[in-house]
Design a protein around this motif. Structure first.
Motif, PDB file in Angstrom:
ATOM      1  N   ILE A  17       0.932  -1.307   0.054  1.00 49.73           N
ATOM      2  CA  ILE A  17       0.118  -0.147   0.071  1.00 49.73           C
ATOM      3  C   ILE A  17       0.984   1.280   0.133  1.00 49.73           C
ATOM      4  N   ILE A  18       0.870   2.145  -1.062  1.00 44.69           N
ATOM      5  CA  ILE A  18       1.704   3.359  -1.110  1.00 44.69           C
ATOM      6  C   ILE A  18       0.716   4.489  -0.543  1.00 44.69           C
ATOM      7  N   VAL A  19       1.420   5.197   0.391  1.00 41.13           N
ATOM      8  CA  VAL A  19       0.707   6.603   0.924  1.00 41.13           C
ATOM      9  C   VAL A  19       1.927   7.449   0.958  1.00 41.13           C
ATOM     10  N   ALA A  20       2.075   8.579   0.181  1.00 36.85           N
ATOM     11  CA  ALA A  20       3.062   9.318  -0.031  1.00 36.85           C
ATOM     12  C   ALA A  20       2.436  10.797  -0.375  1.00 36.85           C
ATOM     13  N   PRO A  21       3.396  11.856  -0.006  1.00 37.13           N
ATOM     14  CA  PRO A  21       3.119  13.043  -0.252  1.00 37.13           C
ATOM     15  C   PRO A  21       2.700  13.342  -1.750  1.00 37.13           C
ATOM     16  N   ASP A  22       1.781  14.580  -2.047  1.00 31.20           N
ATOM     17  CA  ASP A  22       1.330  14.628  -3.274  1.00 31.20           C
ATOM     18  C   ASP A  22       2.363  15.503  -4.117  1.00 31.20           C
ATOM     19  N   THR A  66      -1.962  22.687  11.669  1.00 31.24           N
ATOM     20  CA  THR A  66      -2.871  23.965  11.476  1.00 31.24           C
ATOM     21  C   THR A  66      -3.860  23.833  10.601  1.00 31.24           C
ATOM     22  N   ARG A  67      -4.022  22.692   9.542  1.00 28.39           N
ATOM     23  CA  ARG A  67      -5.009  22.470   8.632  1.00 28.39           C
ATOM     24  C   ARG A  67      -5.352  21.013   8.523  1.00 28.39           C
ATOM     25  N   PRO A  68      -6.568  20.684   7.710  1.00 26.33           N
ATOM     26  CA  PRO A  68      -6.780  19.623   7.428  1.00 26.33           C
ATOM     27  C   PRO A  68      -5.898  18.707   6.521  1.00 26.33           C
ATOM     28  N   LEU A  69      -5.524  17.413   6.273  1.00 28.02           N
ATOM     29  CA  LEU A  69      -4.972  17.071   5.447  1.00 28.02           C
ATOM     30  C   LEU A  69      -6.094  16.629   4.321  1.00 28.02           C
ATOM     31  N   ILE A  70      -5.327  16.620   2.950  1.00 24.20           N
ATOM     32  CA  ILE A  70      -6.378  16.226   1.858  1.00 24.20           C
ATOM     33  C   ILE A  70      -5.704  14.943   1.429  1.00 24.20           C
ATOM     34  N   VAL A  71      -6.440  13.822   1.453  1.00 28.21           N
ATOM     35  CA  VAL A  71      -5.877  12.450   1.147  1.00 28.21           C
ATOM     36  C   VAL A  71      -6.986  12.293  -0.201  1.00 28.21           C
ATOM     37  N   LYS A  72      -6.131  11.642  -1.381  1.00 26.22           N
ATOM     38  CA  LYS A  72      -6.951  11.202  -2.629  1.00 26.22           C
ATOM     39  C   LYS A  72      -6.385   9.813  -3.131  1.00 26.22           C
ATOM     40  N   ASP A  73      -7.154   8.973  -3.397  1.00 27.39           N
ATOM     41  CA  ASP A  73      -6.955   7.943  -4.246  1.00 27.39           C
ATOM     42  C   ASP A  73      -6.351   7.968  -5.440  1.00 27.39           C
ATOM     43  N   LYS A  91       0.008  -2.497  -9.449  1.00 32.77           N
ATOM     44  CA  LYS A  91      -1.276  -3.013  -8.975  1.00 32.77           C
ATOM     45  C   LYS A  91      -1.635  -2.780  -7.527  1.00 32.77           C
ATOM     46  N   SER A  92      -0.523  -1.988  -6.855  1.00 34.43           N
ATOM     47  CA  SER A  92      -0.593  -1.670  -5.447  1.00 34.43           C
ATOM     48  C   SER A  92      -1.775  -0.603  -5.112  1.00 34.43           C
ATOM     49  N   LYS A  93      -2.367  -0.513  -4.268  1.00 37.23           N
ATOM     50  CA  LYS A  93      -3.299   0.558  -3.996  1.00 37.23           C
ATOM     51  C   LYS A  93      -2.407   1.765  -3.443  1.00 37.23           C
ATOM     52  N   ALA A  94      -2.688   3.167  -3.901  1.00 40.29           N
ATOM     53  CA  ALA A  94      -2.003   4.234  -3.474  1.00 40.29           C
ATOM     54  C   ALA A  94      -3.115   5.517  -3.121  1.00 40.29           C
ATOM     55  N   PHE A  95      -2.469   6.130  -2.215  1.00 38.41           N
ATOM     56  CA  PHE A  95      -3.257   7.429  -1.869  1.00 38.41           C
ATOM     57  C   PHE A  95      -1.987   8.554  -1.830  1.00 38.41           C
ATOM     58  N   SER A  96      -2.470   9.917  -2.278  1.00 32.68           N
ATOM     59  CA  SER A  96      -1.634  10.878  -1.968  1.00 32.68           C
ATOM     60  C   SER A  96      -2.052  11.788  -0.713  1.00 32.68           C
ATOM     61  N   VAL A  97      -1.306  12.562  -0.159  1.00 28.85           N
ATOM     62  CA  VAL A  97      -1.542  13.318   0.960  1.00 28.85           C
ATOM     63  C   VAL A  97      -1.015  14.597   0.859  1.00 28.85           C
ATOM     64  N   ASP A  98      -1.456  15.669   1.019  1.00 31.90           N
ATOM     65  CA  ASP A  98      -0.785  16.918   0.972  1.00 31.90           C
ATOM     66  C   ASP A  98      -0.271  17.393   2.206  1.00 31.90           C
ATOM     67  N   GLY A  99       0.740  16.453   2.585  1.00 29.83           N
ATOM     68  CA  GLY A  99       1.421  16.749   3.837  1.00 29.83           C
ATOM     69  C   GLY A  99       2.652  16.291   3.749  1.00 29.83           C
ATOM     70  N   THR A 100       3.310  15.984   4.842  1.00 28.45           N
ATOM     71  CA  THR A 100       4.766  15.795   5.104  1.00 28.45           C
ATOM     72  C   THR A 100       5.007  14.239   5.082  1.00 28.45           C
ATOM     73  N   PRO A 101       6.159  13.663   4.727  1.00 30.24           N
ATOM     74  CA  PRO A 101       6.105  12.194   5.204  1.00 30.24           C
ATOM     75  C   PRO A 101       5.695  11.476   6.252  1.00 30.24           C
ATOM     76  N   ALA A 102       5.891  12.057   7.362  1.00 30.45           N
ATOM     77  CA  ALA A 102       5.639  11.702   8.639  1.00 30.45           C
ATOM     78  C   ALA A 102       4.029  11.894   8.726  1.00 30.45           C
ATOM     79  N   ASP A 103       3.343  12.866   8.324  1.00 29.05           N
ATOM     80  CA  ASP A 103       1.862  12.692   7.929  1.00 29.05           C
ATOM     81  C   ASP A 103       1.414  11.583   7.380  1.00 29.05           C
ATOM     82  N   CYS A 104       2.140  11.107   6.278  1.00 26.55           N
ATOM     83  CA  CYS A 104       1.476   9.815   5.414  1.00 26.55           C
ATOM     84  C   CYS A 104       1.686   8.866   6.285  1.00 26.55           C
ATOM     85  N   VAL A 105       2.631   8.615   7.062  1.00 28.70           N
ATOM     86  CA  VAL A 105       2.755   7.179   8.075  1.00 28.70           C
ATOM     87  C   VAL A 105       1.557   7.326   8.901  1.00 28.70           C
ATOM     88  N   LYS A 106       1.458   8.359   9.833  1.00 33.45           N
ATOM     89  CA  LYS A 106       0.411   8.655  10.555  1.00 33.45           C
ATOM     90  C   LYS A 106      -1.017   8.274  10.232  1.00 33.45           C
TER      91      LYS A 106
END
Length: 253
Positions: A30-35, A48-55, A62-77
């Motif tokens: 499963i991939i969860v990485a910064p946008d 200080t703001r909400p994180l935006i997560v996108k499929d 074939k792996s499921k992936a999400f982008s996060v408009d935050g930092t790498p630590a945000d992505c793991v959390k």
């Protein structure tokens, strides 16, 4: 194994693509990485703001992936707490475009993402690859991905502790030129920093940092072994206590 992949170069970086392509052959990924690129952001998180997560659909994977408009630590959390329901066996961060040797681990978003995993008691590996400036083939990550798979297998076979990060650096050499793997301590990197001054749109003064790195080649350190053509592996832990002087400082008080 169920693996969480992340990085600090952004979800569309070639390094994370090559890593996922190699590891999904044998593992659930499963991939969860910064946008976008978040290099050298360290262990910062977004408060200080909400994180935006996108499929995200990464063509060819074939792996499921999400982008996060935050930092790498945000992505793991957010991956651990919200996006992935089942147990994560290991977090793999990278493949970083550029080395994370020596004291660079303090600034690295790649390493910080791996450290965030160990705070949640999930073992982790941070993978970084040497990039030669102005080289036409500077983003060929297949060899690094093979080493990532090999080191992951060794970590699994030897039950890597859930509070340890293996920091891995791979030289930019042909596969038959790499001498092997060395387990070693981190070395030291010093930067001769220069700030380039300019004027902004509103006549404010701007400073852009430029730096030239100088490696301190201590014996048995990652900087010297990588220079000699080895893949380096350094176990890291987030406890920064200096136990050598702990008792001495206690006596001060």
């Amino acid at each position: 194994m169920r693996l969480l992949l992340t990085n600090d170069d952004g979800i569309n970086a070639k390094g994370i693509y090559a890593l996922a392509k190699e590891l999904e052959k044998e593992h659930e990924v499963i991939i969860v990485a910064p946008d976008k690129e978040r290099s050298a952001c360290g262990h910062s998180i977004t408060l200080t703001r909400p994180l935006i997560v996108k499929d995200t659909n990464l063509i060819g994977l074939k792996s499921k992936a999400f982008s996060v408009d935050g930092t790498p630590a945000d992505c793991v959390k957010i991956a651990i707490n919200k996006l992935i329901d089942n147990k994560i066996d290991m977090v793999v961060s990278g493949i970083n475009k550029g080395l994370n040797l020596g004291t660079d681990v303090l600034y690295s978003g790649t390493v910080s993402a791996a450290i965030e995993a160990t705070i949640y008691k999930i073992p982790a590996i941070a993978i970084s690859m040497e990039i030669q400036q102005n080289a036409k083939s500077d983003e060929t990550y297949e060899i690094a991905a093979k080493y990532a798979r090999e080191i992951l297998l060794k970590a699994k076979e030897n039950n890597l502790a859930n509070d340890i990060v293996l920091n891995v650096n791979i030289p930019m050499l042909k596969e038959d030129e790499i001498k092997g793997i060395k387990v070693c301590k981190i070395g030291s990197r010093l930067y001769s920093n220069t700030y380039i001054e300019s004027n902004g749109e509103n006549n404010e003064t701007q400073y852009k940092i430029k730096g030239v790195v100088e490696d301190i080649h201590e014996e048995d350190s990652d900087t010297i072994y990588l220079k000699d053509g080895y893949v380096t592996v350094t176990p890291l832990h987030y406890d920064l206590t200096n136990f050598k002087i702990l008792k001495d400082v206690c006596e001060w008080f």
